[in-house]
Design a protein around this motif. Structure first.
Motif, PDB file in Angstrom:
ATOM      1  N   ASP A 127       0.943  -1.275   0.006  1.00 23.08           N
ATOM      2  CA  ASP A 127      -0.032  -0.079  -0.207  1.00 23.08           C
ATOM      3  C   ASP A 127       0.758   1.198   0.118  1.00 23.08           C
ATOM      4  N   SER A 128       2.114   1.072   0.280  1.00 25.40           N
ATOM      5  CA  SER A 128       2.891   2.250   0.557  1.00 25.40           C
ATOM      6  C   SER A 128       3.898   2.263  -0.438  1.00 25.40           C
ATOM      7  N   CYS A 129       5.164   1.949  -0.203  1.00 24.16           N
ATOM      8  CA  CYS A 129       6.376   2.084  -1.197  1.00 24.16           C
ATOM      9  C   CYS A 129       6.580   1.032  -2.331  1.00 24.16           C
ATOM     10  N   LEU A 130       6.118  -0.203  -2.106  1.00 26.36           N
ATOM     11  CA  LEU A 130       6.452  -1.132  -3.107  1.00 26.36           C
ATOM     12  C   LEU A 130       5.330  -1.002  -4.292  1.00 26.36           C
ATOM     13  N   GLY A 131       4.275  -1.273  -3.619  1.00 21.77           N
ATOM     14  CA  GLY A 131       3.000  -1.470  -4.646  1.00 21.77           C
ATOM     15  C   GLY A 131       2.857  -3.055  -4.830  1.00 21.77           C
ATOM     16  N   ARG A 132       1.844  -3.359  -5.669  1.00 20.19           N
ATOM     17  CA  ARG A 132       1.369  -4.670  -5.648  1.00 20.19           C
ATOM     18  C   ARG A 132       2.471  -5.541  -6.774  1.00 20.19           C
ATOM     19  N   LYS A 133       2.882  -5.183  -7.682  1.00 18.28           N
ATOM     20  CA  LYS A 133       3.632  -5.993  -8.493  1.00 18.28           C
ATOM     21  C   LYS A 133       4.888  -6.239  -7.822  1.00 18.28           C
ATOM     22  N   LYS A 134       5.452  -5.416  -7.427  1.00 12.85           N
ATOM     23  CA  LYS A 134       7.000  -5.624  -6.733  1.00 12.85           C
ATOM     24  C   LYS A 134       6.921  -6.342  -5.655  1.00 12.85           C
ATOM     25  N   LEU A 135       5.728  -6.233  -4.738  1.00 11.89           N
ATOM     26  CA  LEU A 135       5.716  -7.160  -3.475  1.00 11.89           C
ATOM     27  C   LEU A 135       5.423  -8.475  -4.216  1.00 11.89           C
ATOM     28  N   LEU A 136       4.590  -8.651  -4.973  1.00 15.03           N
ATOM     29  CA  LEU A 136       4.273 -10.074  -5.475  1.00 15.03           C
ATOM     30  C   LEU A 136       5.648 -10.537  -6.041  1.00 15.03           C
ATOM     31  N   LEU A 137       6.307  -9.702  -6.805  1.00 13.60           N
ATOM     32  CA  LEU A 137       7.503 -10.371  -7.352  1.00 13.60           C
ATOM     33  C   LEU A 137       8.540 -10.731  -6.264  1.00 13.60           C
ATOM     34  N   TYR A 138       8.940  -9.564  -5.301  1.00 15.41           N
ATOM     35  CA  TYR A 138       9.960 -10.048  -4.130  1.00 15.41           C
ATOM     36  C   TYR A 138       9.400 -11.151  -3.502  1.00 15.41           C
ATOM     37  N   GLU A 181     -22.587  -4.556   1.902  1.00 17.87           N
ATOM     38  CA  GLU A 181     -22.651  -5.381   0.458  1.00 17.87           C
ATOM     39  C   GLU A 181     -21.677  -4.831  -0.843  1.00 17.87           C
ATOM     40  N   THR A 182     -20.915  -5.662  -1.071  1.00 15.54           N
ATOM     41  CA  THR A 182     -20.056  -5.048  -2.374  1.00 15.54           C
ATOM     42  C   THR A 182     -20.123  -5.406  -3.714  1.00 15.54           C
ATOM     43  N   ARG A 183     -21.159  -6.416  -3.733  1.00 14.36           N
ATOM     44  CA  ARG A 183     -21.237  -6.988  -5.304  1.00 14.36           C
ATOM     45  C   ARG A 183     -21.597  -5.667  -6.331  1.00 14.36           C
ATOM     46  N   GLY A 184     -20.779  -5.802  -7.502  1.00 19.00           N
ATOM     47  CA  GLY A 184     -21.185  -4.792  -8.394  1.00 19.00           C
ATOM     48  C   GLY A 184     -20.883  -3.518  -8.111  1.00 19.00           C
ATOM     49  N   THR A 185     -20.179  -3.047  -6.970  1.00 28.97           N
ATOM     50  CA  THR A 185     -19.961  -1.731  -6.654  1.00 28.97           C
ATOM     51  C   THR A 185     -18.309  -1.431  -7.079  1.00 28.97           C
ATOM     52  N   SER A 186     -18.317  -0.267  -7.400  1.00 30.62           N
ATOM     53  CA  SER A 186     -16.942   0.295  -7.746  1.00 30.62           C
ATOM     54  C   SER A 186     -16.148   0.354  -6.617  1.00 30.62           C
ATOM     55  N   LEU A 187     -14.621   0.225  -7.047  1.00 30.36           N
ATOM     56  CA  LEU A 187     -13.481   0.294  -5.888  1.00 30.36           C
ATOM     57  C   LEU A 187     -13.246   1.746  -5.602  1.00 30.36           C
ATOM     58  N   CYS A 188     -13.060   2.319  -4.447  1.00 30.33           N
ATOM     59  CA  CYS A 188     -12.578   3.483  -4.262  1.00 30.33           C
ATOM     60  C   CYS A 188     -11.174   3.388  -3.699  1.00 30.33           C
ATOM     61  N   ASP A 189     -10.602   4.803  -3.877  1.00 38.02           N
ATOM     62  CA  ASP A 189      -9.141   4.832  -3.743  1.00 38.02           C
ATOM     63  C   ASP A 189      -8.424   5.239  -2.491  1.00 38.02           C
ATOM     64  N   THR A 190      -9.342   6.066  -1.863  1.00 39.57           N
ATOM     65  CA  THR A 190      -8.724   6.688  -0.572  1.00 39.57           C
ATOM     66  C   THR A 190      -9.840   6.474   0.534  1.00 39.57           C
ATOM     67  N   TYR A 195     -14.234 -10.793  -0.959  1.00 38.66           N
ATOM     68  CA  TYR A 195     -15.091  -9.646  -0.266  1.00 38.66           C
ATOM     69  C   TYR A 195     -14.065  -8.719   0.431  1.00 38.66           C
ATOM     70  N   SER A 196     -12.935  -9.268   1.148  1.00 40.32           N
ATOM     71  CA  SER A 196     -11.915  -8.344   1.580  1.00 40.32           C
ATOM     72  C   SER A 196     -11.261  -7.465   0.925  1.00 40.32           C
ATOM     73  N   VAL A 197     -10.969  -7.629  -0.498  1.00 37.94           N
ATOM     74  CA  VAL A 197     -10.628  -6.593  -1.569  1.00 37.94           C
ATOM     75  C   VAL A 197     -11.564  -5.758  -1.838  1.00 37.94           C
ATOM     76  N   GLU A 198     -12.880  -5.962  -1.856  1.00 33.89           N
ATOM     77  CA  GLU A 198     -13.849  -5.074  -2.404  1.00 33.89           C
ATOM     78  C   GLU A 198     -14.325  -4.040  -1.263  1.00 33.89           C
ATOM     79  N   MET A 199     -14.167  -4.200  -0.063  1.00 33.40           N
ATOM     80  CA  MET A 199     -14.776  -3.201   0.739  1.00 33.40           C
ATOM     81  C   MET A 199     -13.775  -2.314   1.492  1.00 33.40           C
ATOM     82  N   PHE A 200     -12.430  -2.081   0.973  1.00 35.92           N
ATOM     83  CA  PHE A 200     -11.724  -1.415   1.391  1.00 35.92           C
ATOM     84  C   PHE A 200     -10.936  -0.574   0.260  1.00 35.92           C
ATOM     85  N   PRO A 201     -10.541   0.830   0.521  1.00 34.16           N
ATOM     86  CA  PRO A 201     -10.303   1.592  -0.674  1.00 34.16           C
ATOM     87  C   PRO A 201      -8.508   1.083  -0.919  1.00 34.16           C
ATOM     88  N   THR A 202      -7.973   1.616  -2.064  1.00 39.83           N
ATOM     89  CA  THR A 202      -6.557   1.209  -2.535  1.00 39.83           C
ATOM     90  C   THR A 202      -5.818   1.511  -1.296  1.00 39.83           C
TER      91      THR A 202
END
Length: 532
Positions: free
Chosen positions: A158-169, A510-519, A448-455
């Motif tokens: 969520d901070s310095c590395l990001g999704r791809k780098k953490l997955l890669l490392y 309920e999060t089905r079909g909802t858009s993801l928030c960023d902040t 579900y846990s991915v959908e209910m919290f912002p980026t």
């Protein structure tokens, strides 16, 4: 909560110039020609609608991480066990190779391993008569490493590395540690390396599913999550095949054939995988986010794609706080009452699901089957789970599905204890039903846990949910040992706890079909609008 005028970006004048603009958002005009701002998520949805070949390649590439993750998770089933042995001609008449416990009462000349002494770490290092703690140390170390890694590494995505780098490392260090494990010459060094491997791979599942969810439109979010579960299942199916091929070789060969392909995968991931455009945008890296969207977008409308340039110079309100330090996501998540309540409720539900899933899975794994057939059998059980997960994700609401699955697995688990061993077939059927419901619920809770919290806090929140699942697994293993003679202490407790934990789903949105928030601010405004 009223939205501050400071957060409203200026009006956009559409331009066909390729130079990125500095304004904040794209405008939508309603029937009265009033202009309102749309979020980056809405613009992203418009550009990620459909499913082109570029997006398909990214989804397959990212989901493949679950294949190697599952193999490292269950590899100890074939490397740490007590291999078969037989009585020699020098043995006394009391020697019985069918009862492995008697091996410690025999002289070394009275028995021998069926195959090479280096088949597992137990036979190579003479651990067959060691105490339970020492034999279980490698698996426990791996488990402890996973718990620590989930807490320490989660905020990095969520901070310095990001999704791809953490997955890669994570995948890279897991693979390298797996190869180094081959050099182990004692159970202590082996356990240390298993701890490091568990620590490194802890966030692979959450990083993978979040990255998948953030590179596709909302209509594909649940489907790509199901694809991740499918690859995890395939990894479980391939692992016993690899172990069977090397059944007459050292346990080191299994680590070699599992770790080297995952190391090659890391190279492909480095060269071709993309970073999450949502995370890039939250970090104020708008131009990079635009390049990623253009690379994978199936939209051919150049005007719509060009409108993304208006976002390149704009930093989301609240974005700066997400980059303050690597632990800012922890503060952001628990500093607000609504997010704290949501997180704690999610962890309670995740704990109940992890308890019954791993508790019952351990019971199924103890069936008196061939070890290779048992591994394949456990993998095959995931096939109907994947299809059921896909159906529920696509057709049903998250809350209803999870509530029914938790209650059903709870009732089935209690019934296992009530029925007892006298009705063995009914007991086995109930065990399978409990396992299928809990496994499906586990898949759904990850989505579900991915959908209910912002980026800005999504990876940390999803990792906490997984950590609750892992704590449930710890207690499930303990209760399974305590309830070996009294099923009410294992299956009865499993069922009662998950039944009660299931009702906490009612607190969650309920999060089905909802858009993801960023902040967090955007998520809070959205929640206030929904409840107003």
């Amino acid at each position: 909560m009223a939205q501050s005028h400071e957060n409203i970006p200026p009006k956009i004048t559409e331009s066909h110039d390729d130079t990125p603009g500095t304004v904040a958002s794209v405008l939508e005009i309603n029937e009265s020609h009033d202009v309102i701002t749309s979020s980056f998520e809405e613009m992203l949805e418009r550009n990620l609608q459909g499913f082109g070949w570029a997006m398909f390649f990214q989804v397959i590439l990212i989901a493949l991480s679950a294949f190697f993750d599952s193999q490292q998770t269950f590899i100890s089933n074939y490397t740490d066990g007590i291999p078969a042995w037989h009585c020699t001609h020098n043995a006394r008449t009391t020697c019985n190779s069918k009862q492995s416990a008697d091996i410690c009462k025999l002289h070394n000349s009275e028995w021998a391993w069926d195959e090479i002494p280096s088949k597992t770490i137990v036979s190579e290092w003479g651990l067959q008569c060691s105490n339970v703690f020492l034999r279980g140390l490698p698996a426990s170390s791996h488990f402890a490493g996973t718990l620590l890694g989930l807490f320490v590494l989660a905020s990095l995505a969520d901070s310095c590395l990001g999704r791809k780098k953490l997955l890669l490392y994570s995948c890279l260090t897991m693979s390298v540690t797996g190869i180094l494990t081959i050099l182990s010459n004692s159970v202590w060094i082996y356990s240390l390396l298993r701890f490091i491997a568990g620590f490194c791979r802890a966030t692979m599942a959450t990083s993978g599913i979040i990255l998948l969810s953030e590179v596709v439109g909302k209509q594909w979010r649940g489907r790509v999550g199901t694809l991740l579960f499918s690859y995890f299942m395939l990894g479980m199916l391939f692992l016993p095949a690899i172990a069977y091929i090397n059944r007459r070789a050292s346990w080191r060969h299994i680590y070699l054939y599992v770790s080297v392909p995952s190391l090659v995968y890391c190279l492909v991931l480095l060269l071709f995988a993309i970073e999450s455009p949502r995370w890039l945008f939250v970090q104020g890296r708008g131009e990079e986010a635009i390049k990623v969207v253009k690379k994978i977008s199936p939209v051919k409308d150049k005007t719509m794609l060009m409108s993304l340039h208006s976002l390149s110079g704009y930093q989301r309100p609240g974005a700066s706080s997400s980059t303050a330090n690597i632990f800012s996501s922890i503060k952001n998540l628990f500093s607000r009452k609504w997010s704290c309540q949501r997180m704690l409720s999610l962890m309670v539900v995740s704990f109940g699901i992890g308890l019954v899933f791993y508790g019952v899975a351990l019971g199924i794994g103890n069936l008196n089957f061939d070890i290779y057939l048992t591994g394949i059998f456990n993998g095959l059980l995931d096939i109907p789970v994947v299809f059921l997960s896909y159906f529920l994700i696509e057709k049903c609401t998250r809350k209803t599905s999870l509530l029914i699955l938790c209650l059903a697995s709870g009732v089935s688990s209690v019934m296992i204890a009530v029925v007892g061993e006298k009705l063995k077939m009914i007991q086995i059927t109930l065990s399978l039903a409990t396992f299928l419901c809990a496994d499906t619920a586990l898949n759904l809770i990850l989505v579900y846990s991915v959908e209910m919290f912002p980026t800005s806090v999504r990876n940390f929140a999803a990792s906490l949910a997984r950590q609750a699942v892992t704590f449930g697994a710890v207690l499930g293993s303990l209760m399974n040992s305590l309830g070996s003679k009294n099923p009410y202490l294992s299956y009865g407790v499993f069922g009662l706890i998950v039944f009660c934990c299931g009702f906490f789903v009612l607190i969650l949105p309920e999060t089905r079909g909802t858009s993801l928030c960023d902040t967090m601010d955007e998520q809070e405004r959205k929640e206030n609008i929904v409840h107003s």
